[in-house]
Structures are given as structure tokens and as C-alpha cells.
Enzyme design. Sequence first.
Site, PDB file in Angstrom:
ATOM      1  N   GLU A  33     -13.119 -25.739   2.879  1.00  0.00           N
ATOM      2  CA  GLU A  33     -13.179 -25.523   4.328  1.00  0.00           C
ATOM      3  C   GLU A  33     -11.840 -24.994   4.843  1.00  0.00           C
ATOM      4  O   GLU A  33     -11.786 -24.097   5.672  1.00  0.00           O
ATOM      5  CB  GLU A  33     -13.524 -26.832   5.042  1.00  0.00           C
ATOM      6  N   ASP A  35      -9.667 -23.288   3.181  1.00  0.00           N
ATOM      7  CA  ASP A  35      -9.469 -21.900   2.775  1.00  0.00           C
ATOM      8  C   ASP A  35     -10.298 -20.941   3.605  1.00  0.00           C
ATOM      9  O   ASP A  35      -9.890 -19.805   3.826  1.00  0.00           O
ATOM     10  CB  ASP A  35      -9.739 -21.748   1.278  1.00  0.00           C
ATOM     11  N   LEU A  81      28.069 -39.841   2.022  1.00  0.00           N
ATOM     12  CA  LEU A  81      28.001 -41.299   2.152  1.00  0.00           C
ATOM     13  C   LEU A  81      28.935 -41.958   1.157  1.00  0.00           C
ATOM     14  O   LEU A  81      29.054 -41.494   0.018  1.00  0.00           O
ATOM     15  CB  LEU A  81      26.585 -41.794   1.845  1.00  0.00           C
ATOM     16  N   GLU A 112      16.682 -47.102   4.004  1.00  0.00           N
ATOM     17  CA  GLU A 112      15.812 -45.991   3.572  1.00  0.00           C
ATOM     18  C   GLU A 112      16.135 -45.632   2.126  1.00  0.00           C
ATOM     19  O   GLU A 112      17.274 -45.798   1.709  1.00  0.00           O
ATOM     20  CB  GLU A 112      16.106 -44.717   4.393  1.00  0.00           C
ATOM     21  N   LYS A 114      17.387 -43.469  -0.877  1.00  0.00           N
ATOM     22  CA  LYS A 114      18.323 -42.346  -0.995  1.00  0.00           C
ATOM     23  C   LYS A 114      17.718 -41.384  -2.017  1.00  0.00           C
ATOM     24  O   LYS A 114      17.784 -41.607  -3.228  1.00  0.00           O
ATOM     25  CB  LYS A 114      19.693 -42.838  -1.458  1.00  0.00           C
ATOM     26  N   ASP A 116      17.052 -38.329  -4.377  1.00  0.00           N
ATOM     27  CA  ASP A 116      17.903 -37.473  -5.193  1.00  0.00           C
ATOM     28  C   ASP A 116      17.379 -36.040  -5.120  1.00  0.00           C
ATOM     29  O   ASP A 116      16.679 -35.573  -6.009  1.00  0.00           O
ATOM     30  CB  ASP A 116      17.898 -37.986  -6.632  1.00  0.00           C
ATOM     31  N   ARG A 135      23.313 -27.507   2.548  1.00  0.00           N
ATOM     32  CA  ARG A 135      24.448 -28.270   3.058  1.00  0.00           C
ATOM     33  C   ARG A 135      25.759 -27.504   2.836  1.00  0.00           C
ATOM     34  O   ARG A 135      26.649 -27.537   3.673  1.00  0.00           O
ATOM     35  CB  ARG A 135      24.505 -29.620   2.341  1.00  0.00           C
ATOM     36  N   GLU A 200      15.946 -34.133   3.161  1.00  0.00           N
ATOM     37  CA  GLU A 200      16.172 -33.963   1.732  1.00  0.00           C
ATOM     38  C   GLU A 200      14.960 -33.216   1.160  1.00  0.00           C
ATOM     39  O   GLU A 200      13.828 -33.672   1.316  1.00  0.00           O
ATOM     40  CB  GLU A 200      16.301 -35.365   1.123  1.00  0.00           C
ATOM     41  N   TYR A 252      15.543 -37.396   7.984  1.00  0.00           N
ATOM     42  CA  TYR A 252      16.090 -38.712   8.357  1.00  0.00           C
ATOM     43  C   TYR A 252      17.191 -38.665   9.406  1.00  0.00           C
ATOM     44  O   TYR A 252      17.751 -39.690   9.753  1.00  0.00           O
ATOM     45  CB  TYR A 252      16.610 -39.437   7.114  1.00  0.00           C
ATOM     46  N   LYS A 317      21.809 -48.307   6.935  1.00  0.00           N
ATOM     47  CA  LYS A 317      22.376 -47.642   8.112  1.00  0.00           C
ATOM     48  C   LYS A 317      22.420 -48.599   9.287  1.00  0.00           C
ATOM     49  O   LYS A 317      21.448 -49.343   9.509  1.00  0.00           O
ATOM     50  CB  LYS A 317      21.489 -46.444   8.508  1.00  0.00           C
ATOM     51  N   LYS A 341      23.865 -48.052  -4.398  1.00  0.00           N
ATOM     52  CA  LYS A 341      23.379 -47.343  -5.588  1.00  0.00           C
ATOM     53  C   LYS A 341      22.629 -48.282  -6.535  1.00  0.00           C
ATOM     54  O   LYS A 341      23.010 -49.427  -6.731  1.00  0.00           O
ATOM     55  CB  LYS A 341      24.563 -46.702  -6.338  1.00  0.00           C
ATOM     56  N   CYS A 435       5.947 -24.661 -40.088  1.00  0.00           N
ATOM     57  CA  CYS A 435       5.296 -25.673 -39.250  1.00  0.00           C
ATOM     58  C   CYS A 435       5.336 -27.032 -39.960  1.00  0.00           C
ATOM     59  O   CYS A 435       4.958 -27.118 -41.130  1.00  0.00           O
ATOM     60  CB  CYS A 435       3.853 -25.262 -38.989  1.00  0.00           C
ATOM     61  N   CYS A 438       1.654 -27.948 -41.279  1.00  0.00           N
ATOM     62  CA  CYS A 438       0.900 -27.204 -42.294  1.00  0.00           C
ATOM     63  C   CYS A 438       1.776 -26.394 -43.238  1.00  0.00           C
ATOM     64  O   CYS A 438       1.284 -25.840 -44.214  1.00  0.00           O
ATOM     65  CB  CYS A 438      -0.113 -26.282 -41.616  1.00  0.00           C
ATOM     66  N   CYS A 453       3.266 -22.173 -34.275  1.00  0.00           N
ATOM     67  CA  CYS A 453       2.560 -22.154 -35.542  1.00  0.00           C
ATOM     68  C   CYS A 453       1.279 -21.385 -35.241  1.00  0.00           C
ATOM     69  O   CYS A 453       0.493 -21.797 -34.398  1.00  0.00           O
ATOM     70  CB  CYS A 453       2.230 -23.566 -36.001  1.00  0.00           C
ATOM     71  N   CYS A 458      -4.091 -24.967 -39.265  1.00  0.00           N
ATOM     72  CA  CYS A 458      -3.093 -26.042 -39.194  1.00  0.00           C
ATOM     73  C   CYS A 458      -3.789 -27.331 -38.747  1.00  0.00           C
ATOM     74  O   CYS A 458      -4.474 -27.338 -37.725  1.00  0.00           O
ATOM     75  CB  CYS A 458      -2.006 -25.653 -38.188  1.00  0.00           C
TER      76      CYS A 458
HETATM   77  S1  IVH Z   1      22.176 -40.303   5.466  1.00  0.00           S
HETATM   78  C1  IVH Z   1      25.452 -39.443   8.216  1.00  0.00           C
HETATM   79  N1  IVH Z   1      19.851 -40.860   4.373  1.00  0.00           N
HETATM   80  O1  IVH Z   1      22.527 -38.639  -0.014  1.00  0.00           O
HETATM   81  C2  IVH Z   1      24.255 -39.306   7.364  1.00  0.00           C
HETATM   82  N2  IVH Z   1      21.329 -39.451   3.178  1.00  0.00           N
HETATM   83  O2  IVH Z   1      25.336 -39.228  -1.063  1.00  0.00           O
HETATM   84  C3  IVH Z   1      24.573 -39.256   5.932  1.00  0.00           C
HETATM   85  N3  IVH Z   1      20.404 -38.636   1.042  1.00  0.00           N
HETATM   86  O3  IVH Z   1      24.343 -35.935   1.239  1.00  0.00           O
HETATM   87  C4  IVH Z   1      23.400 -39.109   5.075  1.00  0.00           C
HETATM   88  N4  IVH Z   1      18.471 -39.642   1.206  1.00  0.00           N
HETATM   89  O4  IVH Z   1      21.847 -35.574   0.925  1.00  0.00           O
HETATM   90  C5  IVH Z   1      21.009 -40.208   4.235  1.00  0.00           C
HETATM   91  N5  IVH Z   1      17.751 -41.414   3.582  1.00  0.00           N
HETATM   92  C6  IVH Z   1      18.899 -40.754   3.442  1.00  0.00           C
HETATM   93  C7  IVH Z   1      19.184 -39.966   2.308  1.00  0.00           C
HETATM   94  C8  IVH Z   1      20.427 -39.325   2.212  1.00  0.00           C
HETATM   95  C9  IVH Z   1      19.229 -38.858   0.478  1.00  0.00           C
HETATM   96  C10 IVH Z   1      21.496 -37.823   0.457  1.00  0.00           C
HETATM   97  C11 IVH Z   1      22.109 -36.858   1.401  1.00  0.00           C
HETATM   98  C12 IVH Z   1      23.604 -37.109   1.315  1.00  0.00           C
HETATM   99  C13 IVH Z   1      23.724 -37.907   0.072  1.00  0.00           C
HETATM  100  C14 IVH Z   1      24.921 -38.810   0.181  1.00  0.00           C
END
Ligand code: IVH
Length: 705
Positions: A33, A35, A81, A112, A114, A116, A135, A200, A252, A317, A341, A435, A438, A453, A458
Site C-alpha cells: 500500500e 508503495d 563528554l 540515556e 550513549k 556509538d 560534528r 547520533e 537528544y 545528564k 562508560k 579448498c 575438497c 571453491c 565439493c
Molecule cells: S550528550 C552537551 N547524549 O557521545 C551534550 N551524547 O563522548 C554532549 N553520544 O560526541 C553530548 N549518545 O556524539 C549525548 N544520548 C547522548 C549520546 C551522546 C551518544 C555521543 C556524542 C558525543 C559523544 C561524547
Amino acid sequence: MTTHERYAKLCKEVNFHNYRYHVLDTPVISDLEFDRLAAELRQIEADYPDWITPDSPTQRAGASPAEKFEKVRHPRPILSLANAFGAGDARAWYERIRKLDDRVEKAGFVVEPKIDGLSVVLHYRDGVFVQGATRGDGEIGEDITTNLRTIKAIPLRVPVSSEQSSVFSDQSLKGSPLFSGTQPPKANVKSPPYFVVRGEAFITVKEFEKLNKKLEEAGEKTYLNPRNTAAGSLRQLDPSITASRPLTLLVYQVVYSEGGDVPTNQWELLEWLMALGFPVTDAARRFPDLESAIAYTETWATRRDELPYEADGMVIKIDDLRLAADLGFVGKDPRGAIAFKFPAREVTTQLQEIRVNVGRTGVLTPYAVLEPVEIGGVVVERATLHNFDYIAEKDIRPGDRVLVKRAGEVIPYIIGPVAEVRTGAEKPYAPPAACPACGQPVEHFEGEVAWYCVNAACPAQLVRNVEHFVSIGAMDITGLGIKIVEKLIETGAVKDVADIYTLKREDILEAVTKKDRKTKSEPPGKIADNLLAAIEISRQQPLNRLIAALGIRGVGEVSAADLSRAFPSLDLLALASAEDLQMIEGIGPNIAGAIVDWFSRKRNRSVLEKLRAAGVWPTSVGTAPAPSGGPLAGMTFVVTGTLAGFSREGVKEFIESHGGKVTDSVSRNTSYLMLGEAPGSKLEKAKALGVKIIGENELRMLCGK
Ligand code: IVH
């Protein structure tokens, strides 16, 4: 309704369904639908190109490649951070800021994940996404607007204060934890005339694994990890490449705004962003004090694999954004937040051995056998080495001490050797010349990274070959399931696919009784008789089916039918040169090369001779020759997914009987992609190339039905 009104409505609807699918993950209509709506929208835009607005969903892809990225100065510094490696560090951070400002004592916190991924900065003017940047160094980033537009989770338009209504009803937000608290969903949220959000961009672990699997099967280089892949995808000069990658995003922060109100605490800010249509994490929580925030953070350290993306920690935060701003920053790190971390998931261990796996298509994939080591609560004994080029690039040697990473559900991989601790006994690794299953010589194809292969007999591939040979689109032998196939190969009754036609009742009985029959209630004799009957019937399959069944690299049902029309017997096909083959539309140099190569192999020739001797040597072609003329003359179709009203063969016959052509792969020359349920990668490719996508009704309409 005028056509223009219909156009405006379609834009809104398609944007809304994109949002339901890519942001909320809860679509309310089927892909088909969707599409149809998108196809109608594209048709209007083709008829009235002047009407196209920048927030039209069609404007996500289609921009032409750039020469380089322009620089963008961020309206405010994009901060980083400071890290905390445990509750002690987090409490020390709290003590430091409490001493600076006593309001901290009464402050609440938001926690929240973090993520990657890559930090991106998105600008909205009058509700329209106008610019997006990386950034960079925090002051100046790169303009990657056209790439970011291809990410469907990014809203191209958000409700703005001058506007009357929004397409996003508050209903669509129900069920989110952000709204399951005491506060009701905000009604009629509007954004300021200019504001800049930060988020992110990333690729989920699942999508990453899917992408790598596809690349591996195609013999192409696989990616190292989701983060590198996301970074590489965002920095493509050609946005159609970015569009083909499964990028998504969570926001965020509001970095800057002009001319309107923005919430002054983090929790309400997340709610506000969500109500505007932005994707926001559902793992954020608000806490009245630091200790409860730490407790929540720690629960995620052991559950991090439950997040769909890679996260290297949680961000704690200060909820009050004015207080956070007043606290200022140290270097590039704001004092109002800290990255808690998770324990690192990289460890060193010994690489005991490099082994090689043989995949379905014959691709050889190296993997590492490791001295068992615990990474993040899981004992790791195997790790991927991607491909032989990777081993050479990193100079990974058996016996090396290696750095291994296990991230989320991603298969553990070797980052590289710790060359400093080598004893001198470690010798560079040479890929196998034969291989491992075989013993036949392995081969490499130009333009591909994989080694193959190519031996049809094989044993590692034989099971898969037989499985393919008997499948529905090929010889269609019902009752010859994988378990029986494995046993038939194990007992030596089947050494290649041709042996199926000389199977005796006793061979099948032996295989059936050997296999686990717990779930089968049928007596072995009946299974054997049914199977023999199915094999007998399959002898009548037309030539195109047999060609498809051989499993030649790149030759699917569609190419097999084209080949059978041009070469009405296997004898003629075996004699064709690569040049002859390329005369057929849809057969390029790669497939032509693979066909010539297949027929040149002694083992394959012997399989063919056995098939001939067994009387399996069809000369009839299954589908009618394509007529010239007809309503679809000159049009090329590609089919993806399952169609409701047609079988694969059926739709092909329908298209061909109306003068159209069906090919296997999407290219710029494809007129239409026929879309069914659960489509494959062809859909992404078609979107990236701007190929028109249609459903069954549109096809019938094209034929005047
Ligand atoms: S807050 C002032 N919130 O982590 C605000 N950062 O090591 C500073 N990142 O460069 C960032 N998830 O790219 C914030 N929920 C989150 C995040 C976040 C990932 C990254 C962000 C930042 C890096 C800091």
C-alpha cells in the site's frame, strides 16, 4: 479534489507512513500500500515537476554526487563528554559540581544510552530540514545535507509555530515510555522558526549483520563494525550510496534556536522532540537523585546487548538545562553531563590457528581459533577475520597475540595483532591454494575480494547444491528435504546432483531410517515411494528449469529462461562463448564469464554426461517466446518479493505475453520494479536509482486491464 490538492495530501501521507515505519517502528499500512501511494506521488511529480517541494519524500534520494563537502560553522560548539568509569567517578563528578552550584543538590537527572555512532547536526528553518552537518572539530563540520536527507528517520518537515496542524497525531506517540509517566502527551507541539538539533546517526546491529551477509555472499568486502560503516556511509560523495545503507538516527539535544520556546529541561525536551516527529530513544528515564540514576545506569551494563545498536555507556545528564548551561564546561566537556562508560569489550588473547569455512556459494571465509577468553561475560573462542585481504592488511599471523572486540551481538572480530610481543616464530599467513573441504584449487574473480571453491562436487557445497537443484524454482522435487539429502551424501548414494536420477529405493530407505524420524509419522516405504515418484516427475522439467537448477553463479530463474530461449539445448549452451552469451539482454560480462567457466570444468561436464545418460536432457522451453509489440513493448521489469496474485513464473509470463521483458537485476535501464511482500535488496537499489516502483494493479493498468 484537484490534482495539486491530491499531491499535497500524498506528500503528507507518505511522510507520515515513513515516520510510522522508520521512527515509531509500527507501520499502519502494508509495504505494498505504501508503495502504491509513493508511486502515485512520483507519477504526479513526473507530470508536474514544478510542484516538487524540498520536503517531498521523493527528495530524499536522487541528488547528484558532490565533488567535495563544504564546511559548515556550527551555531554553538558541538561539545563532547567527560567519562566516568564506575559509580565512584560519577559521585566524584557530582561532588565537584555541587560545590560549584548548590542547586545541584536538588537537581534531577536524565539517563540515556550513549550510542556509538556519529554526531550529526540538523538545521530546521520554518519547519523544513535545510542543512545537516558532521560534528567535525566541534566548531566546523562538513555539509552532508544530501546524505542525511536519505535517512528516513530524519523528518524533512516538522510542525512550526506559524502552521495550523500537523500530520502527526498525538495518538501515534502512545506506548512510548516517554509518555507513560505522569504527564499526558503534549498536544499541538510547534517548533521555533529556526532551530538546530543534534543526534547520533548509526546502523543497528541487526542491519549491520544483514549487510555483511549480503556482501559476503556476493564475494565483496565485509565491514568491520557498525560505527565504521555508518561513518563511511555518511561521508560518501554519491548520496545514492548513502541511500543504500541502513542508516538511522536518534536525537537528544537542541543546540540552538531562534524565535520560539524550547523546553528548559532534558526530559521535556525529549518529549518535545518526539512530539515534533523526531526519533528519540525509548531507554531514557528521569530520576530525582544521582543514586537512582547510577542504579539505572548499572542495570544497562549487563543488558547492553538488548539495545538494538552499539552503546559504549549511558549518559547521565542534569535535567535542568539552565543549571547545566550555568555550570559551564571544562575544555570541550560540559559540566552538566557525564558519560558513564560500560566495561571495555576489547581484550587480547592468543590466535591459535586460522581456519577457513566454505560457504554456500563456495566463498572461502577465514576465521580465527582463539585461546578462549571472556569478553563482557561471554567466552569467545572464535572470531571473524573477514577476508584474506584483511589478514594481509593487518599482518595477522597464527600464534600472534591479538586484540579481539566483541560488541553487542556483532560476531567478535580481530582488531589487529600486538606485534610488540612477537617471539619471532610467527610467520605471515598465506591463504590456502586448495579448498579445505575438497582439496580442489581455489579461484579468484576479478573485481571481487573473495576466493572461491568452484568445484561442483565439493562436499561442503554439495548439500547446498542439491538443496538448490531440487528447489521449487528449479527441478521442484518435493520430499527431498535437507535431512535426507545430508544422509544420502553421507552414505555415498549422492555424489553429485545427477545421482538423484539413479537413486534406488534401498538408498532412500537407508537414508530415511538413518535420519531422525521423530516428527515423521509416515512409514519409510511410503516416503521412499513418494520421493521416487517426485523424482520421476521432475524429469519432465523444461530446459530453463534445469539451467537454473545447475546453480551457476549469477544465473537465476530469469536468466535461465533467457538462456534457454537463445540456446535450446544444453549442448548448444555449453558451446556458447562469452561474446555469444552477452548478446542476450540481461547477461553481462560477469554472468557470461561464470557460465563459460562452469561448462569448462571437468567435474561439471561429467555431471552433465550423467544427466544425459539418465535421460534428463530437456530441449523444451518452459515459457512462451516473447512476442514483439504489445502494451509493454520496450519496457524492462524486475520482480522482488512475493506477489499476491501471481507466481514468479506467472508474472513473467504475463509481462512477456504483453511484450515486456523481465530481468534479474535492477539497473538504470529497468523501467519498473514490481514490488511484492518481503522484498529483497532490489528495492533499495531501485530507490537509489530512482526506478519506478509499482504493484500488481499498476501492472494490469499498464496493460489496459
Ligand atoms: S550528550 C552537551 N547524549 O557521545 C551534550 N551524547 O563522548 C554532549 N553520544 O560526541 C553530548 N549518545 O556524539 C549525548 N544520548 C547522548 C549520546 C551522546 C551518544 C555521543 C556524542 C558525543 C559523544 C561524547
